[in-house]
Design an enzyme around this catalytic site. Structure first.
Site, PDB file in Angstrom:
ATOM      1  N   PHE A 129      48.801 -17.594  -8.915  1.00  0.00           N
ATOM      2  CA  PHE A 129      47.419 -17.800  -8.487  1.00  0.00           C
ATOM      3  C   PHE A 129      47.429 -18.004  -6.971  1.00  0.00           C
ATOM      4  CE2 PHE A 129      43.371 -19.965  -8.007  1.00  0.00           C
ATOM      5  CZ  PHE A 129      42.565 -19.219  -8.854  1.00  0.00           C
ATOM      6  N   ASP A 210      52.618 -24.923 -13.007  1.00  0.00           N
ATOM      7  CA  ASP A 210      51.155 -24.831 -12.921  1.00  0.00           C
ATOM      8  C   ASP A 210      50.660 -24.568 -14.350  1.00  0.00           C
ATOM      9  OD1 ASP A 210      48.507 -24.089 -12.741  1.00  0.00           O
ATOM     10  OD2 ASP A 210      48.758 -22.953 -10.876  1.00  0.00           O
ATOM     11  N   TYR A 235      39.121 -28.245 -16.177  1.00  0.00           N
ATOM     12  CA  TYR A 235      37.788 -27.648 -16.384  1.00  0.00           C
ATOM     13  C   TYR A 235      37.828 -26.365 -17.208  1.00  0.00           C
ATOM     14  CZ  TYR A 235      39.404 -25.568 -11.917  1.00  0.00           C
ATOM     15  OH  TYR A 235      40.146 -24.988 -10.929  1.00  0.00           O
ATOM     16  N   LYS A 236      39.024 -25.949 -17.649  1.00  0.00           N
ATOM     17  CA  LYS A 236      39.096 -24.725 -18.462  1.00  0.00           C
ATOM     18  C   LYS A 236      39.006 -25.126 -19.937  1.00  0.00           C
ATOM     19  CE  LYS A 236      41.935 -22.500 -14.909  1.00  0.00           C
ATOM     20  NZ  LYS A 236      40.930 -21.655 -14.264  1.00  0.00           N
ATOM     21  N   ARG A 385      39.160 -10.203 -18.951  1.00  0.00           N
ATOM     22  CA  ARG A 385      39.843 -11.331 -19.588  1.00  0.00           C
ATOM     23  C   ARG A 385      38.921 -11.933 -20.645  1.00  0.00           C
ATOM     24  NH1 ARG A 385      42.121 -16.117 -15.763  1.00  0.00           N
ATOM     25  NH2 ARG A 385      39.900 -16.505 -15.700  1.00  0.00           N
TER      26      ARG A 385
END
Ligand SMILES: Cc1ncc(COP(=O)(O)O)c(C=O)c1O
Length: 425
Positions: A129, A210, A235-236, A385
């Site tokens: 990322f 990560d 937050y996912k 996705r």
């Protein structure tokens, strides 16, 4: 099988393996099939109640909320850290809720990366990322190190996944720290955390994982696997809310520690209000906090973690694997002939919670999907996705989403959109 049969099969699975009322715990956006919880999870009813309570405590108690709130704010980061420990497989004191993903990586670098002449390399992967890459490169530069010499990128053979052998080969005796993804954000590949950590340790290197796309989707056993550090957002899958507080794991063998970036919230809680000029750090991962935690950006997480606690990560994973298997099988059947390719590893052991469908028109297809009430996300250059969530997505929704995607392509609906980038999300 065609779409109608897949829909029937999905409805059958929903009847057998239903969500048992869990879906009602989530306040999903109206009128859409929400498949983007791997980017931003929805609000939960319990999360809303915790947020409202935190606001009411603030209104009622003012500064008194630090000690007097129902969940006292002064200890909230530790309280949430303890709840997160079950999800990431940590021992008491190894997890703290603090800051954000990228800042937590900075804290790990600042605290634990101790380059020497012989051991100075930070390894990460070419698919990382970007925020991680920026943090690592910035950090090396600040220390006066040459990024070309001290940053080693593991190449991907297929542009989507990492070969475990390539990861192992990149970590030699000159490596101080490897920063690796638990689940790759684009392809959804799940890496073997225990195996790769052990391989790095054989060369004396530390590993920071990560876990942004892994936490809440796959069971983690960070302590048992010997992971040195883990950093992640909440937050996912964990539905903590936009900009919610991040999570940080530090293995007990690295504790206690003096934080590289220190502040008064790094303090031993019993001493913090002594206001001493000398920092006495917390004995646990809490030492890596810096300043005042964002209470309102942490409160909703209490609610979603209560739901996770009720279900348990093994059940979450069992259902998630079933969802991604279904999604991949249906995609093979009804989408492959239209130019889609499943870009996520086929083996459940190597797959996280989302599925990447590669298609040259992925950007326009993602826009068309949104206009047809399906929320995916697009990741350049060519990935749609899809992130079903084991706690609120039904199989019927997965089947309907893929049937809509097929219709879009067959009718050329996406061709109406201008070429170009999908908006951020
Ligand atoms: C894998 C991964 N790492 C890091 C980040 C950066 O997170 P933050 O913006 O919370 O620092 C994200 C954000 O989505 C991510 O998906």
């Amino acid at each position: 099988m065609r779409c109608a049969q897949w829909l029937e099969r999905a409805e059958r699975i929903d009847r057998e393996d239903g969500l048992q009322g869990l879906r009602q715990e989530f306040l999903l956006p109206d009128g859409v099939i929400y498949l983007d919880g791997n980017s931003l999870g929805p609000l939960t009813l319990r999360g809303l109640a915790h947020l409202e309570r935190a606001i009411a405590d603030w209104r009622r108690l003012g500064v008194g909320g630090w000690q007097g709130a129902e969940v006292p704010w002064f200890h909230l980061a530790e309280t949430i850290g303890t709840m997160l420990s079950d999800i990431v497989g940590a021992e008491p004191g190894e997890v703290i809720a603090t800051a954000q993903t990228t800042l937590n990586l900075h804290q790990i670098l600042q605290t634990f990366y101790r380059p020497t002449g012989e051991r100075h390399v930070v390894v990460t992967d070419a698919l990382a990322f970007p925020s991680d890459l920026y943090a690592i490169a910035g950090h090396l530069k600040q220390r006066g190190l040459d990024v070309r010499r001290s940053l080693r990128l593991i190449a991907s053979r297929d542009g989507r996944t990492l070969a475990a052998d390539d990861v192992r080969d990149a970590i030699g005796d000159d490596v101080a720290l490897a920063v690796l993804p638990g689940v790759l954000y684009r392809s959804g590949q799940l890496l073997p955390i225990g195996e790769l950590t052990a391989a790095a340790h054989d060369h004396g290197a530390l590993v920071a994982w990560d876990l942004s796309h892994a936490v809440g989707a796959v069971p983690l056993a960070l302590h048992r696997d010997g992971a040195d550090f883990g950093f992640f957002c909440t937050y996912k899958y964990l539905c903590g809310g936009p900009g919610a507080i991040g999570g940080l794991f530090v293995h007990r063998r690295h504790l206690p520690v003096r934080p590289g970036m220190a502040g008064w919230f790094s303090s031993d809680k019993a001493r913090q209000f002594d206001m001493s000029a000398e920092l006495e750090p917390s004995a646990g991962a809490g030492a890596l906090q810096v300043g005042t935690p964002p209470i309102l950006a942490a409160a909703p997480l209490l609610g979603s973690l209560e739901i996770y606690r009720k279900v348990g990560m093994d059940d979450v994973r069992r259902r998630s694997v079933r969802q991604t298997e279904f999604l991949e099988a249906m995609a093979d059947d009804v989408l492959a002939e239209l130019g889609f390719q499943v870009a996520t590893p086929r083996s459940a052991h190597a797959r996280g919670g989302h599925v990447a469908l590669a298609h040259p028109e992925a950007a326009r297809l993602s826009r068309a999907l949104k206009d047809r009430g399906v929320v995916p996300d697009f990741r350049p250059p060519d990935v749609v996705r899809l992130g079903p969530h084991p706690l609120y997505t039904s199989f019927e929704e997965i089947a309907r989403a893929l049937a809509i995607l097929r219709e879009i392509v067959l009718q050329g609906e996406h061709l109406r959109y201008p070429q170009g980038r999908e908006e951020v999300g």
